[in-house]
Design an enzyme around this catalytic site. Sequence first.
Site, PDB file in Angstrom:
ATOM      1  N   ASN A 163      49.481  48.753  41.557  1.00 18.60           N
ATOM      2  CA  ASN A 163      48.695  48.704  43.054  1.00 18.60           C
ATOM      3  C   ASN A 163      48.941  49.535  43.851  1.00 18.60           C
ATOM      4  O   ASN A 163      48.195  49.807  44.758  1.00 18.60           O
ATOM      5  CB  ASN A 163      48.695  47.127  43.841  1.00 18.60           C
ATOM      6  CG  ASN A 163      47.917  46.105  42.986  1.00 18.60           C
ATOM      7  OD1 ASN A 163      48.242  44.767  43.248  1.00 18.60           O
ATOM      8  ND2 ASN A 163      46.643  46.503  42.330  1.00 18.60           N
ATOM      9  N   ASP A 191      41.860  37.597  41.993  1.00 20.42           N
ATOM     10  CA  ASP A 191      41.228  38.749  41.727  1.00 20.42           C
ATOM     11  C   ASP A 191      39.795  38.458  42.442  1.00 20.42           C
ATOM     12  O   ASP A 191      39.150  37.544  42.693  1.00 20.42           O
ATOM     13  CB  ASP A 191      40.766  39.214  40.518  1.00 20.42           C
ATOM     14  CG  ASP A 191      40.480  40.639  40.153  1.00 20.42           C
ATOM     15  OD1 ASP A 191      40.314  41.330  41.198  1.00 20.42           O
ATOM     16  OD2 ASP A 191      40.213  40.872  38.940  1.00 20.42           O
TER      17      ASP A 191
HETATM   18  C1  FPP Z   1      42.939  41.514  43.765  1.00 22.80           C
HETATM   19  O1  FPP Z   1      41.381  41.868  44.568  1.00 22.80           O
HETATM   20  C2  FPP Z   1      43.715  41.152  44.893  1.00 22.80           C
HETATM   21  C3  FPP Z   1      44.966  41.878  45.169  1.00 22.80           C
HETATM   22  C4  FPP Z   1      45.102  43.277  44.418  1.00 22.80           C
HETATM   23  C5  FPP Z   1      45.709  41.653  46.151  1.00 22.80           C
HETATM   24  C6  FPP Z   1      45.785  39.988  46.522  1.00 22.80           C
HETATM   25  C7  FPP Z   1      46.288  39.862  47.686  1.00 22.80           C
HETATM   26  C8  FPP Z   1      46.035  38.717  48.497  1.00 22.80           C
HETATM   27  C9  FPP Z   1      45.251  37.836  47.973  1.00 22.80           C
HETATM   28  C10 FPP Z   1      46.580  38.825  50.075  1.00 22.80           C
HETATM   29  C11 FPP Z   1      48.095  38.974  50.297  1.00 22.80           C
HETATM   30  C12 FPP Z   1      48.659  37.919  49.278  1.00 22.80           C
HETATM   31  C13 FPP Z   1      49.725  37.046  49.976  1.00 22.80           C
HETATM   32  C14 FPP Z   1      50.663  36.098  49.121  1.00 22.80           C
HETATM   33  C15 FPP Z   1      49.780  36.858  51.310  1.00 22.80           C
HETATM   34  P1  FPP Z   1      40.689  43.175  44.338  1.00 22.80           P
HETATM   35  O2  FPP Z   1      41.116  43.853  45.679  1.00 22.80           O
HETATM   36  O3  FPP Z   1      41.347  43.759  43.089  1.00 22.80           O
HETATM   37  O4  FPP Z   1      39.287  42.747  44.223  1.00 22.80           O
HETATM   38  P2  FPP Z   1      38.322  43.469  43.612  1.00 22.80           P
HETATM   39  O5  FPP Z   1      38.563  43.593  41.800  1.00 22.80           O
HETATM   40  O6  FPP Z   1      37.159  42.688  43.756  1.00 22.80           O
HETATM   41  O7  FPP Z   1      38.158  45.022  44.046  1.00 22.80           O
END
Ligand code: FPP
Length: 248
Positions: free
Chosen positions: A65, A17
């Site tokens: 998501n 996250d």
């Molecule tokens: C949460 O950060 C992250 C995600 C919803 C996606 C995670 C994806 C990746 C790390 C990249 C793709 C994965 C792979 C395995 C190649 P957020 O966007 O919710 O952050 P925030 O809470 O700060 O908005």
Amino acid sequence: MSSAPANTPHHVAIIMDGNGRWAQQRGLPRIEGHRRGVETVRAIIDAARELGIHTLTLYAFSAENWKRPPDEVGALMGLLEYFLKKETATLIKNQIRLRTIGRTHELPPGVRAELERTVAATAHFTGSTLVLALNYGARTEVIDAARAYAAAVAAGKEKLNDDSWATFSRYLYTSDLSDPDLVIRTSGETRVSNFLLMQAAYAEFVFTPVLWPDFTRADLAAAVTAYAQRERRFGQTSAQINPASTPR
Ligand code: FPP
């Protein structure tokens, strides 16, 4: 692998996250945070292997998501496809088996094709496993398991009065995986967000304020050290777990 300390967690699961906040703090579009997040994914797969962690599960895309803006969803799918194309050779080189959990049949065809290719190319490895949770939600997992279990009962393959967890858990996406020993969530949030709710029943949790793009091997090692200092009791008392340390 076998040289890892005895109390190294066998299975570590991570809620990655903070990509969005990492980008916003730098005045960058959210997708830049996800891009940096992919670099962290690569580094942490390596680090987990070096630390002797057998199974690493990464929450890459939740069933919820899809509610994000379409351009962000599209970018995440693109990054996944790019990651799989680029990383398959490294997974093979390091003998890491790729598995997925979640309703992957609902992912875009390009991502599905790459997943199938990588899963097939790495299926024979037994040393370490990388599990990507994709279109995953614990509640949909329970629904899918209940449906499959009901079908098995109807077909006479299971008995309705069999109330053992060992039987029912065979219908979860994780039927061939051990339960996570340690669950880590980055970015300071202290929620579970529909992640491995059944499997994490006895897991230890580590919450770190570090945003996912900044999460390093040292942060993973620190979480593993914190885990190693915990006493896991699985419903028993401390004295039952450690008879030698019982006061007389
Ligand atoms: C949460 O950060 C992250 C995600 C919803 C996606 C995670 C994806 C990746 C790390 C990249 C793709 C994965 C792979 C395995 C190649 P957020 O966007 O919710 O952050 P925030 O809470 O700060 O908005």
